[in-house]
Each structure stands twice: as C-alpha cells, then as structure tokens.
Design an enzyme around this catalytic site. Structure first.
Site, PDB file in Angstrom:
ATOM      1  N   ASP A 211       0.795  -1.264  -0.014  1.00 23.27           N
ATOM      2  CA  ASP A 211       0.026  -0.013  -0.017  1.00 23.27           C
ATOM      3  C   ASP A 211       0.848   1.246   0.061  1.00 23.27           C
ATOM      4  O   ASP A 211       1.822   1.374   0.646  1.00 23.27           O
ATOM      5  CB  ASP A 211      -0.799  -0.155   1.243  1.00 23.27           C
ATOM      6  CG  ASP A 211      -2.049   1.027   1.433  1.00 23.27           C
ATOM      7  OD1 ASP A 211      -2.841   1.046   0.580  1.00 23.27           O
ATOM      8  OD2 ASP A 211      -1.789   2.038   2.063  1.00 23.27           O
ATOM      9  N   GLU A 261      14.105 -15.431   1.358  1.00 23.43           N
ATOM     10  CA  GLU A 261      14.359 -16.591   2.203  1.00 23.43           C
ATOM     11  C   GLU A 261      13.218 -17.446   1.827  1.00 23.43           C
ATOM     12  O   GLU A 261      13.240 -18.595   2.705  1.00 23.43           O
ATOM     13  CB  GLU A 261      13.856 -15.891   3.537  1.00 23.43           C
ATOM     14  CG  GLU A 261      15.070 -14.783   4.210  1.00 23.43           C
ATOM     15  CD  GLU A 261      14.553 -14.277   5.159  1.00 23.43           C
ATOM     16  OE1 GLU A 261      13.692 -14.440   5.805  1.00 23.43           O
ATOM     17  OE2 GLU A 261      15.288 -13.146   5.544  1.00 23.43           O
TER      18      GLU A 261
HETATM   19  C1  GLC Z   1      -4.263   3.245  -0.535  1.00 20.94           C
HETATM   20  C2  GLC Z   1      -5.253   2.076  -0.483  1.00 20.94           C
HETATM   21  C3  GLC Z   1      -6.665   3.080  -0.241  1.00 20.94           C
HETATM   22  C4  GLC Z   1      -6.123   3.934   1.204  1.00 20.94           C
HETATM   23  C5  GLC Z   1      -4.839   4.531   1.074  1.00 20.94           C
HETATM   24  C6  GLC Z   1      -4.320   4.725   2.443  1.00 20.94           C
HETATM   25  O1  GLC Z   1      -4.202   4.170  -1.808  1.00 20.94           O
HETATM   26  O2  GLC Z   1      -5.782   1.685  -1.838  1.00 20.94           O
HETATM   27  O3  GLC Z   1      -7.718   2.563  -0.020  1.00 20.94           O
HETATM   28  O4  GLC Z   1      -6.998   4.781   1.582  1.00 20.94           O
HETATM   29  O5  GLC Z   1      -3.811   3.937   0.619  1.00 20.94           O
HETATM   30  O6  GLC Z   1      -3.845   3.627   3.236  1.00 20.94           O
END
Ligand code: GLC
Length: 547
Positions: A211, A261
């Site tokens: 993310d 790993e």
């Molecule tokens: C990414 C995710 C989104 C979230 C953001 C903050 O873009 O896809 O849904 O709100 O990160 O974590």
C-alpha cells in the site's frame, strides 16, 4: 498450521502472467451474519473462485482496525479483526485456496499504522523526545505557543496533514488523522516490517500488495516547503519531500532479501501512483518486482489512448524485466462499467459525476457494460498479469447514489461532504437474486445494496449464456490454454480498432469506435458481444484463432 503448499505451483514466476482477483473482505461474503464479510465467507466461496478460474487472490486488509479508512488503518499487523475471524480462520482459508491451486497475496500497509496501534499509544503516553515518538513524525508547532501546525501540508483525504496531541506536539498523517505516518528513518520500523513480512510468509502467503509504496521515505528536514510549491507530485520525480523519493527503494531492496528467504520467493506488487516513467523502479527485480499500471484505469474509451498505453507499458517492462500489469478497477475508483457509461469515460469524468451526486440516470449502463466487457477481454489477451476487482465479473456498476448517512469513506468527512468517496465500489456483492442482502449474508449488509443488484447476482448470471460472469469464466479458461510467451505483435488496424496477436496465432481485436468494422479471418474463440456474421460491432472485443 496446515501445509497446503504442495497444491500450488512452485514456479517462481507464477505472478508474471497471473490473473489476480482482489477480495475486499468486508464486502465479499458474510459467513456469520453480522453484516460484515469475513474470512470464513471467503473460504466458503473458494468453489466460486475456482470456477471463475483465477490464479491468485489478493485480500485487502483484514487486520484489527477501527475502520477509519476501510481497514487501511491497521491496529495490529499480526492478527485478524475479530469481526472477520481469527488467525485459525486465516490458515483454513489459505489452506482451502491452496488446495484449489490459488495463490494468496495480502495487503501490507507500511506508510502508516492506525492511531490505535500499540506503537502509537506508546508514543502518546511516553511524551515528547521519547524513543516511542521517534517511530512516527512528531514536531513542535509554529507560532509563539506552537498552536500552528508545523507546515501547511494537506492530507490526501482533505484537511491538514498534521494533528495536535494534548501535550502540544503535532504528528504527520498524509491520510486520515487515525493513520499516523511512520518514520522510516528509524531502524526499528525497518526491522518491524521485515518481521511482519516473515510472519505472513511463514503462514503460507505467496505475496504482498504494498500500500502507498511511493510514500514511506521522506525528507523532513526543515524548513518545510510550502504546500503551494509541492502540489505537482508527479512532475517532481524524486525531488518531492514526501512522495516517490529515490531512497524508498533501499527499503524494498531489504524486503527483497526477505522474499528470497522463501522458496519460491514471495511476490510483491507496488501500489505507486507515480509518473509512468518512474514506475519501473518499483518493479525492479531487486525490489518489489512488480507495480500496478493504472494507466488504462484512468484512460477514456479511445483506441489511440489504449494503443499508446499498451505500447508504452510493454516497452517499459522490457527495461526491468518485470511483466506488465493491467487494472481496470479496484476498491479506490469508480467501477469501470460506470466510467465507460459516462460521457467522457475517463477517471476524471467519473470523479466529476460522483461529485455532482452520482446519479444513475446519467450513466448509460448498457454502453458501460458493453465497453467494460470489451476492455476486459482486451486486457486478458495482453502479455502480463491482470488484476480483477471483486464484482467486475458480474458487470457491477458503481452505487453512486448511496444515501449520505451510509457513507463511511474518510474523504467524505474530511472534504466537508463535497467528495463522495469510495463507498460506492465497496457495496457487498450480490450472490442471489433475492433474499436478505442478496445472499451476501443471512442478515443485512454494512452498506446498502440497491434493488438492481439482484439482477446482476451470481445466481442470476450463472449458467446463463452471454452473461458477464460466463464471459469471464470462458475467458479465463481460454486464457490459461492460450497464454504463450510474453510477446505481442501489432497487426494492421484502423483508427478505432486495436488489433494484436500473440505467438500461438491468437488474435485479439477490439472496436472502440461507433461503427461496425471488418473482422479478420479466423475461428472466433470468444466475443464480448454476439456477432452478426463475421463482422466486428462497436464496443466489442473478439478473440480469434488464425486459420
Ligand atoms: C491506498 C489504498 C486506499 C487507502 C490508502 C491509505 O491508496 O488503496 O484504499 O485509503 O492507501 O492507506
């Protein structure tokens, strides 16, 4: 922990041409009837995923969370939200998916924790100057009594990017205030995340979706630049203090050593909203290995745009040796049948439609689904990996007109109710044509489902010739058979027609124009619309086997 790994391919390159299905767990299937989807719900639908024919599943966060941002505010990276199940349920789900030959990817959220994470509550308790505060980005405020935030930066969801705590200091949150940013200059943060990756690797997961991969590394030396000088994140290309800095890749090189790993090595895909020319760095084999390509997801319905994006991305992946990724929808954007049903048809037009109320009558639903089906067959024919978002196989539209009181997205609250947010693509799936929550669970659904969901349910489409679900199933079956080397040849084409072939004589032809076009010779393998003689209707893709 059950060892189920013998059922899934040990090929270290499994991710290169995989079809990965994104499960947004709270909205997929609700096993215990509390209105929130859960891990047992996923396990109960493994048969559905097998019939669909996906190679892997990516689960959006299922960790304990206050849901300030749909679960992307993680309280504990080594557990399951009790509303979604337990670690035992997780193991059982992985075992069932692996038994079905389906790989499992989980979402890792390293840019920020939640404000309920033990590290953050420690940081608040221990006070200014403490070691615990050094794991986050705390600063004193400006002005005589520090009452002004340290800079005028804005959070992605709207409003200031700094929040003041009772002792007077401020902390940075580039997303919601419930998502304090971690300090990646701190070695403890590095060590913790390497161990989190191992925690899930040891539990049998095959890879990670990372993310906000272009966040993490920040230059927080002062004086801070003014927000007005920082708005063009994409153009700054490595010079921005907060996004897409070159040193973020040092982190992913560390992670790569963790991935190695395992045998086969763990896979990863970066969510990095960066300039396309900088995407390759995230996909480097010494780093995460793959990055989402969001270009088609943003593009309008235009042959010239599609052609240019495909060419550019296939050229780009040659540079790093990764495979390309193709994405039309995910949990953050307006669903693609709806985008294609709007005048303008790109992501920007969809955002404008949503902001103006998301009225269904402004969407040409038939056209939208028709184009969505054509786009899907097109991406599935391309070399590389396709990421599908739950519900797109049903041709689900965005629920643009959710009642305001049902909305939960922080963008809605933090924009003073001007940006509607992303709830409309996260409405729980319809499994049956009728009944409570259309078969999502035995009771209600945590976001209201509209009446038109029933007609798009799995039950309504299953076994029905020409339905979107059956088209996806056929396409994934054929794709498995036909997927050859990662090569593509451009064939002769007209302005509105995109036509390419793959090494084994497999042709893909899409008409993005408004008039019927010629269809090349060959045996029709699959078509996104019924054909009238050997002609290519508007908004249609046909797969052909050259004779
Ligand atoms: C990414 C995710 C989104 C979230 C953001 C903050 O873009 O896809 O849904 O709100 O990160 O974590």
């Amino acid at each position: 922990m059950p060892d189920s790994s013998e059922h899934v391919t040990a090929d270290p390159d499994w991710w290169r041409q995989a079809v990965v299905y994104q499960v947004y767990p709270r909205s997929f299937a609700d096993h215990d009837g509390d209105g929130i989807g859960d891990l047992r719900g996923v396990t109960s639908r493994v048969g559905y995923l097998t019939d669909l024919g996906v190679d892997a599943v990516w689960l959006s966060p299922f960790y304990p969370s206050a849901l300030a941002d749909g679960g992307y505010d993680v309280d504990d990276y080594r557990d399951v939200d009790p509303r979604l199940g337990t670690l035992e349920d997780f193991d059982a789900m992985v075992a069932a998916l692996h038994d079905a030959g389906i790989k499992v990817m989980v979402d890792i959220v390293p840019n920020h924790t939640s404000d309920r994470h033990a590290w953050f509550t420690d940081a608040l308790d221990m006070g200014p100057g403490s070691e615990a505060r050094e794991r986050y980005v705390f600063r004193d405020g400006r002005g005589p009594d520090g009452a002004e935030p340290p800079s005028d930066w804005q959070s992605k969801f709207g409003g200031p990017a700094w929040e003041q705590v009772p002792d007077g200091q401020w902390y940075l949150h580039l997303f919601a205030p419930e998502q304090p940013d971690l300090n990646w200059d701190n070695p403890q943060v590095h060590e913790e995340f390497r161990n989190i990756l191992r925690f899930w690797g040891d539990r049998g997961v095959d890879g990670f979706r990372v993310d906000v991969a272009h966040g993490l590394a920040k230059d927080l030396s002062e004086p801070f630049a003014a927000a007005a000088d920082l708005h063009d994140e994409l153009a700054l290309r490595g010079e921005h203090p907060l996004w897409d800095r070159d040193d973020v890749h040092d982190i992913y090189r560390e992670w790569r050593r963790v991935f190695e790993e395992y045998d086969p090595p763990l896979a990863a895909v970066a969510e990095a909203w960066v300039h396309p020319t900088r995407r390759g760095r995230y996909a480097d084999p010494e780093g995460l290995g793959q990055a989402f390509n969001f270009d088609l997801l943003q593009a309008p319905w235009s042959a010239a745009d599609f052609r240019e994006i495909i060419k550019r991305n296939l050229d780009d992946v040659q540079q790093t040796g990764t495979s390309s990724t193709w994405v039309l929808s995910n949990h953050d954007v307006v669903r693609h049948p709806t985008r294609y049903g709007l005048a303008g048809s790109g992501r920007a037009a969809a955002e404008a439609w949503l902001a103006a109320g998301g009225h269904p009558e402004q969407v040409d639903r038939r056209q939208g689904v028709r184009r969505a089906r054509a786009a899907t067959l097109l991406i599935l024919a391309l070399p590389g990996c396709s990421y599908l978002y739950q519900g797109e196989e049903l041709g689900l539209h965005e629920v643009g007109d959710l009642p305001d009181e049902a909305r939960t997205d922080p963008t809605w609250f933090r924009s003073g109710h001007t940006r509607k947010g992303r709830d409309g693509c996260r409405v729980p799936l319809p499994w049956t044509s009728q009944g409570p929550s259309y078969g999502f669970g035995t009771n209600g659904a945590h976001l209201p489902q509209p009446a038109w969901f029933g007609a798009l349910s799995v039950e309504a489409q299953q076994g029905k010739e020409g339905s979107t679900l059956e088209m996806y199933r056929q396409a994934l079956r054929l794709r498995r058979r036909l997927q050859g080397p990662e090569e593509l040849t451009w064939e002769e084409q007209t302005a509105d027609v995109v036509h390419f072939s793959r090494p084994d004589g497999w042709h893909c032809v899409t008409n993005l124009g408004a008039t019927t076009a010629d269809l090349p010779d060959g045996e029709v393998l699959l078509s996104s619309e019924p054909l009238d003689r050997h002609r290519l209707p508007p908004d249609t893709t046909v797969w052909l086997s050259a004779t």
